[in-house]
Design a protein around this motif. Structure first.
Motif, PDB file in Angstrom:
ATOM      1  N   VAL A   4     -22.638  14.882  28.078  1.00  0.00           N
ATOM      2  CA  VAL A   4     -23.034  13.486  28.408  1.00  0.00           C
ATOM      3  C   VAL A   4     -24.279  13.198  27.862  1.00  0.00           C
ATOM      4  O   VAL A   4     -25.159  14.085  27.503  1.00  0.00           O
ATOM      5  CB  VAL A   4     -22.910  13.411  30.016  1.00  0.00           C
ATOM      6  N   GLN A   5     -24.748  12.166  27.903  1.00  0.00           N
ATOM      7  CA  GLN A   5     -25.922  11.593  27.205  1.00  0.00           C
ATOM      8  C   GLN A   5     -27.136  11.622  28.226  1.00  0.00           C
ATOM      9  O   GLN A   5     -26.776  11.054  29.148  1.00  0.00           O
ATOM     10  CB  GLN A   5     -25.890  10.219  26.366  1.00  0.00           C
ATOM     11  N   CYS A   6     -28.250  12.040  28.270  1.00  0.00           N
ATOM     12  CA  CYS A   6     -29.314  11.953  29.278  1.00  0.00           C
ATOM     13  C   CYS A   6     -29.739  10.455  29.083  1.00  0.00           C
ATOM     14  O   CYS A   6     -29.999   9.765  27.815  1.00  0.00           O
ATOM     15  CB  CYS A   6     -30.543  12.839  28.761  1.00  0.00           C
ATOM     16  N   VAL A   7     -29.958   9.883  30.315  1.00  0.00           N
ATOM     17  CA  VAL A   7     -30.428   8.333  30.280  1.00  0.00           C
ATOM     18  C   VAL A   7     -31.810   8.262  30.018  1.00  0.00           C
ATOM     19  O   VAL A   7     -32.286   7.270  29.562  1.00  0.00           O
ATOM     20  CB  VAL A   7     -29.952   7.861  31.751  1.00  0.00           C
ATOM     21  N   GLU A   8     -32.545   9.400  29.759  1.00  0.00           N
ATOM     22  CA  GLU A   8     -34.229   9.208  29.659  1.00  0.00           C
ATOM     23  C   GLU A   8     -34.074   9.573  28.396  1.00  0.00           C
ATOM     24  O   GLU A   8     -35.033   8.631  27.409  1.00  0.00           O
ATOM     25  CB  GLU A   8     -34.813  10.215  30.404  1.00  0.00           C
ATOM     26  N   CYS A   9     -33.867  10.403  27.825  1.00  0.00           N
ATOM     27  CA  CYS A   9     -34.234  10.800  26.234  1.00  0.00           C
ATOM     28  C   CYS A   9     -33.087  10.763  25.340  1.00  0.00           C
ATOM     29  O   CYS A   9     -33.442  10.602  24.054  1.00  0.00           O
ATOM     30  CB  CYS A   9     -34.597  12.364  26.036  1.00  0.00           C
ATOM     31  N   GLY A  10     -31.957  10.600  25.698  1.00  0.00           N
ATOM     32  CA  GLY A  10     -30.712  10.298  24.930  1.00  0.00           C
ATOM     33  C   GLY A  10     -29.942  11.459  24.299  1.00  0.00           C
ATOM     34  O   GLY A  10     -28.934  11.569  23.476  1.00  0.00           O
ATOM     35  N   ARG A  11     -30.690  12.903  24.504  1.00  0.00           N
ATOM     36  CA  ARG A  11     -30.180  13.897  24.095  1.00  0.00           C
ATOM     37  C   ARG A  11     -28.860  14.374  24.848  1.00  0.00           C
ATOM     38  O   ARG A  11     -28.554  14.021  26.025  1.00  0.00           O
ATOM     39  CB  ARG A  11     -31.017  15.109  24.561  1.00  0.00           C
ATOM     40  N   GLU A  12     -27.866  15.044  24.190  1.00  0.00           N
ATOM     41  CA  GLU A  12     -26.360  15.249  24.872  1.00  0.00           C
ATOM     42  C   GLU A  12     -26.661  16.238  25.462  1.00  0.00           C
ATOM     43  O   GLU A  12     -27.318  17.559  25.098  1.00  0.00           O
ATOM     44  CB  GLU A  12     -25.371  15.625  23.520  1.00  0.00           C
ATOM     45  N   ILE A  13     -26.248  16.525  27.085  1.00  0.00           N
ATOM     46  CA  ILE A  13     -26.348  17.694  27.952  1.00  0.00           C
ATOM     47  C   ILE A  13     -25.261  17.869  28.294  1.00  0.00           C
ATOM     48  O   ILE A  13     -23.958  17.036  28.276  1.00  0.00           O
ATOM     49  CB  ILE A  13     -27.586  17.497  28.768  1.00  0.00           C
ATOM     50  N   SER A  14     -24.883  19.099  29.090  1.00  0.00           N
ATOM     51  CA  SER A  14     -23.897  19.240  29.943  1.00  0.00           C
ATOM     52  C   SER A  14     -23.602  18.488  31.123  1.00  0.00           C
ATOM     53  O   SER A  14     -24.547  17.979  31.603  1.00  0.00           O
ATOM     54  CB  SER A  14     -23.603  20.960  30.381  1.00  0.00           C
ATOM     55  N   ASP A  15     -22.534  18.171  31.302  1.00  0.00           N
ATOM     56  CA  ASP A  15     -22.106  17.188  32.890  1.00  0.00           C
ATOM     57  C   ASP A  15     -22.547  18.148  33.970  1.00  0.00           C
ATOM     58  O   ASP A  15     -22.464  17.357  35.098  1.00  0.00           O
ATOM     59  CB  ASP A  15     -20.868  16.730  32.643  1.00  0.00           C
ATOM     60  N   ARG A  16     -22.542  19.287  33.814  1.00  0.00           N
ATOM     61  CA  ARG A  16     -22.799  19.990  34.951  1.00  0.00           C
ATOM     62  C   ARG A  16     -24.211  20.499  34.976  1.00  0.00           C
ATOM     63  O   ARG A  16     -24.816  21.183  35.969  1.00  0.00           O
ATOM     64  CB  ARG A  16     -22.118  21.623  34.697  1.00  0.00           C
ATOM     65  N   ALA A  17     -25.172  20.164  34.084  1.00  0.00           N
ATOM     66  CA  ALA A  17     -26.302  20.383  34.232  1.00  0.00           C
ATOM     67  C   ALA A  17     -27.112  19.738  35.578  1.00  0.00           C
ATOM     68  O   ALA A  17     -26.793  18.468  35.613  1.00  0.00           O
ATOM     69  CB  ALA A  17     -27.299  19.932  32.905  1.00  0.00           C
ATOM     70  N   ILE A  18     -28.084  20.173  36.208  1.00  0.00           N
ATOM     71  CA  ILE A  18     -28.723  19.607  37.265  1.00  0.00           C
ATOM     72  C   ILE A  18     -29.934  18.738  36.753  1.00  0.00           C
ATOM     73  O   ILE A  18     -30.100  17.581  37.217  1.00  0.00           O
ATOM     74  CB  ILE A  18     -29.608  20.458  38.148  1.00  0.00           C
ATOM     75  N   ALA A  19     -30.595  19.121  35.429  1.00  0.00           N
ATOM     76  CA  ALA A  19     -31.724  18.303  34.824  1.00  0.00           C
ATOM     77  C   ALA A  19     -31.330  18.497  33.319  1.00  0.00           C
ATOM     78  O   ALA A  19     -30.946  19.254  32.860  1.00  0.00           O
ATOM     79  CB  ALA A  19     -32.966  18.654  35.481  1.00  0.00           C
TER      80      ALA A  19
END
Length: 98
Positions: A4-19
Motif C-alpha cells: 500500500v502507499q504511505c499517505v505521508e511520503c507516497g512510498r510503497e510499504i507492506s500492509d502489515r507494517a506498523i509505520a
C-alpha cells in the motif's frame, strides 16, 4: 502481503507494517466493517426513519379535537364558593374583610 502507499511520503510499504520505514508515519489499523454489518446497520436506520415518517403522517392524517368530559362534583356548592370565581380575587376579598 500486499503493498500500500504511505499517505505521508507516497512510498510503497507492506500492509502489515506498523509505520512507514522511510518517514516513520504511523499507519492506522482499522478493521474493515464487513458487508453484512453494513447492510444490517443500513436496514436498522431505514426502519427507524420509516417508523418516524409513518408516525408523523398518521398523526397528521388522524388529527381531530379531543373531547374530554369532566366529572360533575357530587357535593353542593356553598354560597362562598359561588361568590368567588377567580381564586386570587376570592383570597384578596377574604384578607380585606379581616
Amino acid at each position: 502481503m500486499a503493498l500500500v502507499q504511505c499517505v505521508e511520503c507516497g512510498r510503497e510499504i507492506s500492509d502489515r507494517a506498523i509505520a512507514c520505514p522511510q518517514c516513520g508515519y504511523p499507519r492506522r489499523r482499522t478493521a474493515p466493517m464487513s458487508r453484512g454489518i453494513k447492510i444490517l446497520l443500513g436496514a436498522c436506520v431505514l426502519l427507524l426513519v420509516a417508523m418516524f415518517v409513518f408516525a408523523f403522517v398518521a398523526a397528521w392524517m388522524l388529527r381531530k379535537p379531543i373531547d374530554i368530559e369532566l366529572p360533575q362534583s357530587s357535593f353542593p356548592s356553598t354560597s362562598s364558593q359561588a361568590d368567588c370565581l377567580p381564586h386570587h380575587v376570592c383570597a384578596a376579598t377574604q384578607f380585606a374583610s379581616r
